[in-house]
Design an enzyme around this catalytic site. Structure first.
Site, short mmCIF file in Angstrom:
data_model
loop_
_atom_site.label_atom_id
_atom_site.label_comp_id
_atom_site.label_asym_id
_atom_site.label_seq_id
_atom_site.Cartn_x
_atom_site.Cartn_y
_atom_site.Cartn_z
N HIS A 23 0.84 -1.21 0.00
CA HIS A 23 0.00 0.00 0.00
C HIS A 23 0.87 1.25 0.00
CE1 HIS A 23 -3.07 -2.63 2.33
NE2 HIS A 23 -3.57 -2.45 1.11
N LYS A 47 -18.22 -5.83 8.11
CA LYS A 47 -16.98 -6.61 8.20
C LYS A 47 -16.46 -6.63 9.63
CE LYS A 47 -14.51 -6.80 3.80
NZ LYS A 47 -13.26 -6.40 3.15
N ARG A 96 -1.78 -6.48 -8.33
CA ARG A 96 -0.59 -7.28 -8.05
C ARG A 96 -0.41 -8.37 -9.10
NH1 ARG A 96 -2.82 -8.35 -2.18
NH2 ARG A 96 -4.56 -8.57 -3.60
N SER A 134 -2.92 -7.85 2.96
CA SER A 134 -3.25 -7.66 4.38
C SER A 134 -3.74 -8.98 4.97
CB SER A 134 -4.35 -6.61 4.54
OG SER A 134 -3.90 -5.37 4.07
O1 PNS Z 1 -8.79 -2.93 0.14
P1 PNS Z 1 -10.03 -3.50 -0.46
O2 PNS Z 1 -10.82 -4.28 0.59
O3 PNS Z 1 -9.75 -4.32 -1.70
O4 PNS Z 1 -10.93 -2.25 -0.91
C1 PNS Z 1 -12.21 -2.44 -1.43
C2 PNS Z 1 -13.00 -1.11 -1.56
C3 PNS Z 1 -13.02 -0.38 -0.24
C4 PNS Z 1 -12.33 -0.24 -2.60
C5 PNS Z 1 -14.43 -1.48 -2.04
O5 PNS Z 1 -14.96 -2.48 -1.21
C6 PNS Z 1 -15.39 -0.29 -2.03
O6 PNS Z 1 -15.23 0.63 -2.79
N1 PNS Z 1 -16.40 -0.31 -1.15
C7 PNS Z 1 -17.34 0.76 -0.99
C8 PNS Z 1 -18.76 0.37 -1.39
C9 PNS Z 1 -18.98 0.52 -2.87
O7 PNS Z 1 -18.83 1.58 -3.44
N2 PNS Z 1 -19.36 -0.59 -3.50
C10 PNS Z 1 -19.52 -0.66 -4.92
C11 PNS Z 1 -18.14 -0.71 -5.56
S1 PNS Z 1 -18.20 -1.18 -7.17
#
Ligand code: PNS
Length: 169
Positions: A23, A47, A96, A134
């Site tokens: 990150h 979560k 990645r 993570s």
């Molecule tokens: O680090 P991560 O868990 O891969 O991040 C995922 C994240 C936070 C980018 C994604 O879960 C997100 O944007 N969540 C917010 C809810 C949302 O907008 N959902 C629709 C996305 S297409």
């Protein structure tokens, strides 16, 4: 003359549970492409994270303290709407391996549908970070393995402390 990036606000969202060196590398590289890079932790009550949103924000702030154009916040709800409220014109995500691509593509296309004016930009993880996640860092730390070099030193200490104190895990 090429347009300046000074007015560009880019948003780097994620769970950051916890922040890894992968990150951090992405933050260092993405901040060169924007006037302001907003790093934002998803606050998702559904979560069960290892670290609270406040702790994750704190760790990100500590790691980015010397980076002038980086802001750390949290958000809840739709990412695309948060990005629009923050005036971001770009969402930054790291890739990645090819296995990340499918999920990232779906999210990028959904976010584009919700907010067509916001672009998703993908940065490739540095090779040496391409296996760091993570999830695996937590698993290794929980089982007593060595995570040094995968996360900043202070994150390593927090992981050790968290797993030594089972009431908080
Ligand atoms: O680090 P991560 O868990 O891969 O991040 C995922 C994240 C936070 C980018 C994604 O879960 C997100 O944007 N969540 C917010 C809810 C949302 O907008 N959902 C629709 C996305 S297409």
């Amino acid at each position: 003359m090429a347009p300046s990036t000074d007015s560009v606000v880019a948003l780097y969202p994620g769970s950051f549970d916890p922040l890894t060196n992968g990150h951090l590398d992405l933050i260092r590289r993405a901040r060169r492409l924007a006037g302001t890079l907003v790093v934002s932790v998803l606050n998702n009550e559904a979560k069960q994270p290892l670290f609270s949103v406040e702790e994750r924000v704190e760790m990100l702030r500590e790691a980015t303290a010397g980076m002038g154009n980086v802001e750390v916040t949290s958000f809840h709800g739709l990412l695309a709407e948060f990005a629009a409220r923050r005036g971001a014109t770009a969402i930054v995500r790291g890739i990645r391996a090819i296995s990340d691509y499918e999920y990232e593509l779906q999210m990028a296309l959904m976010n584009r549908r919700l907010r067509p004016e916001i672009e998703t930009m993908f940065l490739l993880a540095a090779e040496e970070n391409s296996f760091i996640s993570s999830r695996l860092v937590k698993e290794v730390a929980r089982l007593g393995g060595n995570v040094s070099g995968l996360v900043p030193k202070f994150v390593e200490s927090r992981l050790t402390a968290r797993f030594l104190n089972p009431t908080k895990v």
